[in-house]
Scaffold this active site. Sequence first.
Site, PDB file in Angstrom:
ATOM      1  N   HIS A  26     -21.807  14.515  10.732  1.00 38.87           N
ATOM      2  CA  HIS A  26     -21.882  13.393  10.246  1.00 38.87           C
ATOM      3  C   HIS A  26     -20.631  12.826   9.700  1.00 38.87           C
ATOM      4  CE1 HIS A  26     -26.330  13.905  10.439  1.00 38.87           C
ATOM      5  NE2 HIS A  26     -26.035  13.287  11.407  1.00 38.87           N
ATOM      6  N   HIS A  38     -23.853  20.042   5.889  1.00 39.96           N
ATOM      7  CA  HIS A  38     -24.059  18.803   5.873  1.00 39.96           C
ATOM      8  C   HIS A  38     -23.937  18.299   4.298  1.00 39.96           C
ATOM      9  CE1 HIS A  38     -25.891  17.187   9.843  1.00 39.96           C
ATOM     10  NE2 HIS A  38     -26.018  18.662   9.760  1.00 39.96           N
ATOM     11  N   GLU A  60     -20.167  12.666   5.593  1.00 41.27           N
ATOM     12  CA  GLU A  60     -20.305  13.715   4.861  1.00 41.27           C
ATOM     13  C   GLU A  60     -18.983  14.636   4.428  1.00 41.27           C
ATOM     14  OE1 GLU A  60     -24.896  13.574   6.342  1.00 41.27           O
ATOM     15  OE2 GLU A  60     -23.912  15.352   6.851  1.00 41.27           O
ATOM     16  N   GLU A 114     -27.352  21.683   3.075  1.00 42.13           N
ATOM     17  CA  GLU A 114     -27.124  20.472   2.487  1.00 42.13           C
ATOM     18  C   GLU A 114     -26.470  20.423   1.019  1.00 42.13           C
ATOM     19  OE1 GLU A 114     -27.801  17.531   3.893  1.00 42.13           O
ATOM     20  OE2 GLU A 114     -29.425  18.040   5.328  1.00 42.13           O
TER      21      GLU A 114
END
Length: 1148
Positions: free
Chosen positions: A806, A903, A809, A988
Amino acid sequence: MERSTEVILAPDAPAQVAEPWMFCKSSLFRKLRQHLTNTRVRPTMAAPSSSGLEVLLNTLQNAGDTESMLNILNVLDELLSAGTDRRINYMISKGGSEALLTALVSSARCYTPNYTILLPLLHLLAKVGHRDRQIGLKAQKEDAALVVLSLLRQNTKNAQRAAACLWVLRVFCSSVTTAALLGRNRGLDVVFKLICPHTTKHLRTVKAAVDAFAAMLCSKANCRTAIAKGYIGDLLKLYEDWHNNDANLENIPIRRAIMHCLHHAANSSVGREALVAEGGMHILFQTTQACLTMKGLESLVDPAVQLMRKCYPKVPIPLTSDKSAYIFPLPGRPVDCWDADLESYDGGLEEDSDEDTENEELDNRDYEDDLETDVNKLQPRPEPDRPLEQLSQYVRFCPELHHEFQLNKRVFQDLDSSSEVDESADEDSSLEGNFSQKIPRGRRSKASKGESLLPSSPDSPISLELNPGSEEDNHLQTRDFHKHYLNCSRNIQEGHCSMVDRLLEKYGSVIPNHDPRLYNATAANTKSIVGYSILAFPDFWGHLPPQGKEPMAKRPPNAQRKKVLEDIQRLLCPEKIINKVVFDMEDPSPQCSYETYPSSLRFFSKFESGNLQKAIHVRSHEYDLILNADVNCSAHYQWFYFEVSGMVAGVPYRFNIINCEKGNSQYNYGMQPVLYSVREALEGKPHWVRTGSEICYYRNHFCPRRGQSSSFYTLTFTVTFRHDDDVCYLAYHYPYTYTTLQTHLKMLEKSVDPSKVFFRQQNLCDTLAGNSCSLVTITACPSSKAWKHLHQLRNRPCVVLTARVHPGESNSSWVMKGTLEFLCSSDPVAESLREAYIFKIIPMLNPDGVINGNNRCSLNGEDLNRQWLKPDLNFSPTIYHTKGFLYYLNSIGRTPLVFCDYHGHSRKKNVFLYGCSMKETLWQSGSPINTASLKEDPGYRTIAKTLDRIAPAFSFNNCNYLVEKSRASTARVVVWREIGILRSYTMESTYNGCNQGIYKGLQIGTHEMEEMGMKFSQSLLTLRKNSLLYNSRLIHHASALLDLNNQVVDHKSNNCYEDDEPPCTEEIEYSSFSDPFGANDLDMEVNGNIHSAEEEDEGDADICENVRLQTDRKSHLLPHILPQDALETLTIKDGQCNGINVGNSYYC
Ligand SMILES: [Zn+2]
């Protein structure tokens, strides 16, 4: 029968204690029993098994005489008043509402209604009904709604009775159909007549009328009627009237109630239009301004602001199209067919419906529905998604397995020089199915070659030459430097680079693992859609983490309200708005010229990862900024990165990014954007720093051009620059470009000792735009050519790490940077890791997205992390080949031990892992499957437990291991299930900061993210504890890591959709408005009505008196219990009360 009566009324009987309502004064029961016995009232329908309460309720419906009924009502009221809502709920479950409704209807239908009974009945019904969600439907069924409306009609001149009827009508309106029924029977007119302009009399009744009117407006039909009859305008005038005359602030509850009415009206689009047409925005704005200046009126401000936001007419975003300014033609797809799904979801989402809906807990249920319960889908699926023979193409990505390490020194030198970097992509480097050479390029083909690389707009730099000795020219350096540099390098005429050389000579940026000249050279190979010709200074010059902590920003009280009021002023005073476009990505024409408009800030973002589409000067120091959608998309706005210059030092500038998409943001919880000042960098402080004050994130009045069905959010922040005429960069998060990565990999390769570290960068495949997707192999070189050492090397397990699928990110890239640097370092733990594993790292899965400033997608307009189930060779090549490579490792018996995809998480703090567990998923979903028979290795938890100990930013409690259906096509789930990797994770990282550990309350910086990447690598050692025991040196260095006896407290897997944050102090949304009046408020008002007959002559003061009653729900229907004669006092003689003078209403 006698027996059962006996049981109810004997409070000491232990068997009955279980009934929640029974805890009551025994004297009360004794008296009631006595009374019932005396008057020979028998509970008529109570079966022997009925509970005591049911008997009481039955008796209520069938007792014919006033006295018995009053006694029962009194007992019920006593019972219900003394306890918690549990008692009322119990009574409701036993048919209490129906019993009261039946009693009410039969009493009201008498030839001469007996108000001695009716009044207490209405009071009790209001209290009970307020807590019975079905009361409206029950009232309809018992025919009570119209009966009460009729009672109200008969009693408009009796304030006390009118109030009682109004409360009951109000609770009946909890059902929209009941409200509509009352509306059809002209209920609105009756109620509205009781709402009068400012008065000092019968305030309780006036407020009851306003509340009932508000409740009736929950029906759309009623709303339309109210609008047609002009009631909305009248309500506005009434609000103003009460506002103007309420000098002593005694009527705040009524003013709030009127506001509440208006809120209900504003739930429909016709209502909002009517409010605006009637001048509602002006009235509300002015009254609110007055409220802001007066203490005690706080409670009126927020509802008013919310109402104005709700009514603010939707304005399409000032763009010609929702679509991205960047188009990338895809092979086999017509240019304008993309994004079709978005176009189709227009459709009155916001329109109200006449339905009772209860959406509570929906989110949670949705989430549980999302958990995978199909065991087949939770178990390994060993079949590859492609023919096995295709996997052989990946053999080249395991050079370490096939390399003949014969003569240490020389071979390693060969290795080094054969390492593929960019240009070497000749022979076999690009994998099949690559369109990059065949596709026509969108604008890129136009701009990439031959054109002048300097922007042609009038704001382009004035001079290329720099005189390092002159103070004057420092000014030019900061403003224009970055625009020249790439130009020079592209021309590859050394003479033109002298400015940069001199700059570097003079200011000498020294950033570890970064080289501006190398960055510049690398950038020339980066292929963007529009052919960027300019480098952003921070990427070029480099960044060092600033010294010192960066605490989360404190949010000033009412920050959002202040911003919203400023927004509303745009509608009210449009003449004060400048509204001048000062930057437009698509249109460099004179309208955006700074020369014709020199006082404005200047914006720019045509550089790698930049994505500002438009900047509009709104007020003297305020700008609206619009982000470009992802390429070939008309959505996904979150990431931003742009340059701003031309500022005056010390002036607070307000920036509004007006097309954000997400429903909430960490910007509401202490997060700040990042800023980089060129001036500061040249002064030796090359830092991205957290900056900005008065930061808020809230839903605004803009909508996409495609329609009003969705709306946008504003991120607003205020920046006060330190230097005049600086060149600054602002970003959502620390930028990390594709060119940064490529430069970094080159630096790393140079940094390692090739006799010890095997470092190989290869091109996994080309992206759609023709950029290289790098695959890096890192492991330890064998210490000798001996079979033993080569064998050890070839048996090391693989660890596969990926990041930045992504593009928005960027935090994932910084974490990856930490991992890469650590694995290449000479740290003993790193050495051990290299000896223990072969690392296969794809640090940027979505180069095209990163380069072109996307937030979420790749050039095909799709989220690459939703393509893993069936990745398309042509449209998602990086995913296709990463998955192919994993299949290959599987096919040669080298299934990786760990897979982790890095991420960033926009809604949470800390860093945490998502993994996959079949058992936990089945447990959490409430599946009936017996999980005891299913085997699962619990080793998937080891890494998180280790990280919890060694990584300060990491939070074990944020981790979960649930497999969601909606994530079935993500890397984590597919790799777990199809490749069979037990330890398959998403890591994350927060954009904001931590709420635990030593970084608690601090925003995360690049140092902390790199540290996280390092710690993640270190944690992998715990998995190899046993095989490494022979290595005493390692044990010494990594004893802390390997100490697994230190238990971490286990946790329950959390719902990953849930925000960790408490609700915002200020509403981000404005579409819903919760009823400000709780059940206790109504109780209070009802109780106040009991004696109002006596107070009537005193006129005012009754509402204020209520405040003192606060928590006392007790009404004293009968003040004491109760000798016969006391009942007498309750009888109210007709005509004794003063009615409300409705004749004087100015709106009759
Ligand atoms: Zn992500």
